[in-house]
Design a protein around this motif. Sequence first.
Motif, short mmCIF file in Angstrom:
data_model
loop_
_atom_site.label_atom_id
_atom_site.label_comp_id
_atom_site.label_asym_id
_atom_site.label_seq_id
_atom_site.Cartn_x
_atom_site.Cartn_y
_atom_site.Cartn_z
N GLN A 5 7.10 4.33 -1.17
CA GLN A 5 7.21 5.51 -2.05
C GLN A 5 8.66 5.73 -2.50
O GLN A 5 8.91 6.38 -3.52
CB GLN A 5 6.69 6.80 -1.37
CG GLN A 5 5.24 6.77 -0.92
CD GLN A 5 4.27 6.19 -1.94
OE1 GLN A 5 4.32 6.54 -3.12
NE2 GLN A 5 3.39 5.29 -1.51
N MET A 6 9.62 5.19 -1.74
CA MET A 6 11.04 5.34 -2.10
C MET A 6 11.48 4.22 -3.04
O MET A 6 12.66 4.09 -3.36
CB MET A 6 11.91 5.31 -0.84
CG MET A 6 11.61 6.40 0.16
SD MET A 6 12.20 8.02 -0.36
CE MET A 6 13.95 7.87 -0.01
N GLY A 7 10.53 3.36 -3.44
CA GLY A 7 10.88 2.28 -4.36
C GLY A 7 11.41 1.03 -3.68
O GLY A 7 11.94 0.14 -4.34
N LEU A 8 11.27 0.95 -2.36
CA LEU A 8 11.70 -0.24 -1.61
C LEU A 8 10.48 -1.06 -1.20
O LEU A 8 9.38 -0.53 -1.12
CB LEU A 8 12.47 0.20 -0.35
CG LEU A 8 13.78 0.96 -0.59
CD1 LEU A 8 14.16 1.78 0.64
CD2 LEU A 8 14.91 0.01 -0.96
N VAL A 9 10.67 -2.33 -0.95
CA VAL A 9 9.56 -3.19 -0.51
C VAL A 9 9.66 -3.40 1.00
O VAL A 9 10.60 -4.03 1.48
CB VAL A 9 9.59 -4.56 -1.24
CG1 VAL A 9 8.50 -5.48 -0.71
CG2 VAL A 9 9.41 -4.36 -2.75
N PRO A 10 8.69 -2.85 1.76
CA PRO A 10 8.78 -3.00 3.22
C PRO A 10 8.30 -4.36 3.71
O PRO A 10 7.27 -4.87 3.25
CB PRO A 10 7.84 -1.90 3.73
CG PRO A 10 6.83 -1.73 2.65
CD PRO A 10 7.52 -2.05 1.36
N ILE A 11 9.07 -4.98 4.62
CA ILE A 11 8.58 -6.15 5.35
C ILE A 11 7.94 -5.61 6.62
O ILE A 11 8.60 -5.01 7.46
CB ILE A 11 9.71 -7.14 5.72
CG1 ILE A 11 10.43 -7.66 4.48
CG2 ILE A 11 9.14 -8.31 6.54
CD1 ILE A 11 11.59 -8.62 4.78
N ILE A 12 6.64 -5.81 6.72
CA ILE A 12 5.86 -5.34 7.87
C ILE A 12 5.83 -6.47 8.88
O ILE A 12 5.40 -7.58 8.56
CB ILE A 12 4.47 -4.91 7.36
CG1 ILE A 12 4.63 -3.55 6.66
CG2 ILE A 12 3.43 -4.90 8.45
CD1 ILE A 12 3.45 -3.07 5.90
N GLU A 13 6.36 -6.23 10.09
CA GLU A 13 6.51 -7.32 11.07
C GLU A 13 5.81 -7.00 12.39
O GLU A 13 6.42 -6.49 13.32
CB GLU A 13 8.00 -7.61 11.33
CG GLU A 13 8.20 -8.77 12.30
CD GLU A 13 9.67 -9.06 12.64
OE1 GLU A 13 9.92 -10.10 13.26
OE2 GLU A 13 10.55 -8.25 12.28
N PRO A 14 4.52 -7.33 12.49
CA PRO A 14 3.84 -7.22 13.79
C PRO A 14 3.89 -8.58 14.49
O PRO A 14 3.00 -9.40 14.32
CB PRO A 14 2.41 -6.82 13.40
CG PRO A 14 2.25 -7.31 11.97
CD PRO A 14 3.57 -7.68 11.43
N GLU A 15 4.95 -8.82 15.24
CA GLU A 15 5.18 -10.13 15.87
C GLU A 15 4.17 -10.36 17.01
O GLU A 15 3.99 -9.50 17.84
CB GLU A 15 6.60 -10.18 16.42
CG GLU A 15 6.91 -11.42 17.25
CD GLU A 15 8.32 -11.43 17.83
OE1 GLU A 15 8.55 -12.21 18.77
OE2 GLU A 15 9.19 -10.66 17.37
N VAL A 16 3.54 -11.54 17.01
CA VAL A 16 2.73 -11.92 18.16
C VAL A 16 3.61 -12.78 19.06
O VAL A 16 4.17 -13.78 18.61
CB VAL A 16 1.46 -12.71 17.74
CG1 VAL A 16 0.67 -13.15 18.97
CG2 VAL A 16 0.58 -11.87 16.83
N ASP A 17 3.77 -12.37 20.31
CA ASP A 17 4.62 -13.09 21.26
C ASP A 17 4.17 -14.55 21.35
O ASP A 17 3.00 -14.82 21.62
CB ASP A 17 4.50 -12.41 22.63
CG ASP A 17 5.50 -12.97 23.64
OD1 ASP A 17 5.84 -14.15 23.55
OD2 ASP A 17 5.91 -12.21 24.53
N ILE A 18 5.10 -15.47 21.10
CA ILE A 18 4.71 -16.90 21.10
C ILE A 18 4.29 -17.39 22.48
O ILE A 18 3.64 -18.42 22.61
CB ILE A 18 5.82 -17.82 20.52
CG1 ILE A 18 7.11 -17.73 21.37
CG2 ILE A 18 6.10 -17.51 19.06
CD1 ILE A 18 8.15 -18.80 21.04
N TYR A 19 4.68 -16.65 23.52
CA TYR A 19 4.32 -17.06 24.90
C TYR A 19 3.04 -16.39 25.38
O TYR A 19 2.64 -16.56 26.52
CB TYR A 19 5.47 -16.75 25.86
CG TYR A 19 6.76 -17.41 25.44
CD1 TYR A 19 6.89 -18.81 25.46
CD2 TYR A 19 7.84 -16.66 24.98
CE1 TYR A 19 8.06 -19.43 25.04
CE2 TYR A 19 9.02 -17.28 24.56
CZ TYR A 19 9.12 -18.67 24.60
OH TYR A 19 10.27 -19.28 24.18
N SER A 20 2.40 -15.60 24.48
CA SER A 20 1.19 -14.89 24.87
C SER A 20 0.06 -15.87 25.17
O SER A 20 -0.15 -16.85 24.46
CB SER A 20 0.83 -13.95 23.71
OG SER A 20 -0.53 -13.70 23.70
#
Length: 294
Positions: free
Chosen positions: A168-183
């Motif tokens: 809404q502020m005119g910025l592009v959000p990078i959404i980062e839901p990281e999955v732990d690589i050791y999971s």
Amino acid sequence: MNTKQLDRIHTGKGFIAALDQSGGSTPKALLQYGITESSYSTEEEMYALVHEMRTRIIKSPAFDSEHILGAILFENTMDRFIDGQLTADYLWEKKGIVPFLKVDKGLAELEDGVQLMKPISGLDDLLKRAVSRNIFGTKMRSVIKEANPAGIKKVVEQQFAIGNQIAQMGLVPIIEPEVDIYSADKAASEKLLKDEISTQLAALGKDVKIMLKLSIPTEDNFYRDLMDDPHVVRIVALSGGYSQAEANEKLSRNDGLIASFSRALSQDLAAGQSDEEFNATLSSSVQSIYKASL
């Protein structure tokens, strides 16, 4: 929103450099660079040293728009200058590289197999400052440790709620839901994650643009179909603790997925290197990550 920058991120060849280690991870980043904690005694000295390191990376001839589309900055870096220009302006005007800003305040304690983001106090003010400093987009990270449906739903809902506020502020959000690589159940987490992301994308307003930053999937090309969603500007991958060689190898098996590496980008750089050594080392990292991103 700068349409030239949007086009570059959407269709450009290259990757995004993550130069956004902050508070807790700064000593680690400096140590990897060969600067020990005994070299500074205050936070201000520490941030000045890390800005010197980042300035050296950004000003290097190896750090160029032919290979690098964007760079993610930490708030302290956004407020500092390179050769008399604010960092974001220097990146775009001198280098042709699109500036992003990390906005999260770190992770909450583990609950339901995930770590949500801590509340981001003063977010609106930070976003206003980012807009005034010509930042294009933002980044914020959560972590998924287990294939827990309730936890993963919470992570994605939180990311998209704040992402909407940012858009809404005119910025592009990078959404980062990281999955732990050791999971232990990484592939199962990714399946739940993709379903939740699809649900949230379907609920976005028509003109909202977002990016996704995801762990390199266990199954090659697993996120391919998300790339075609009209809301998704680009999907980038984090290195997540893999070495550069390992991250590149896994990334290269995923069509359309490009890198947004932090540690894997700067892993062999050292404060004591001559400019010639430093630039050659950075150049070889940049070339190899670029190639894996194509």
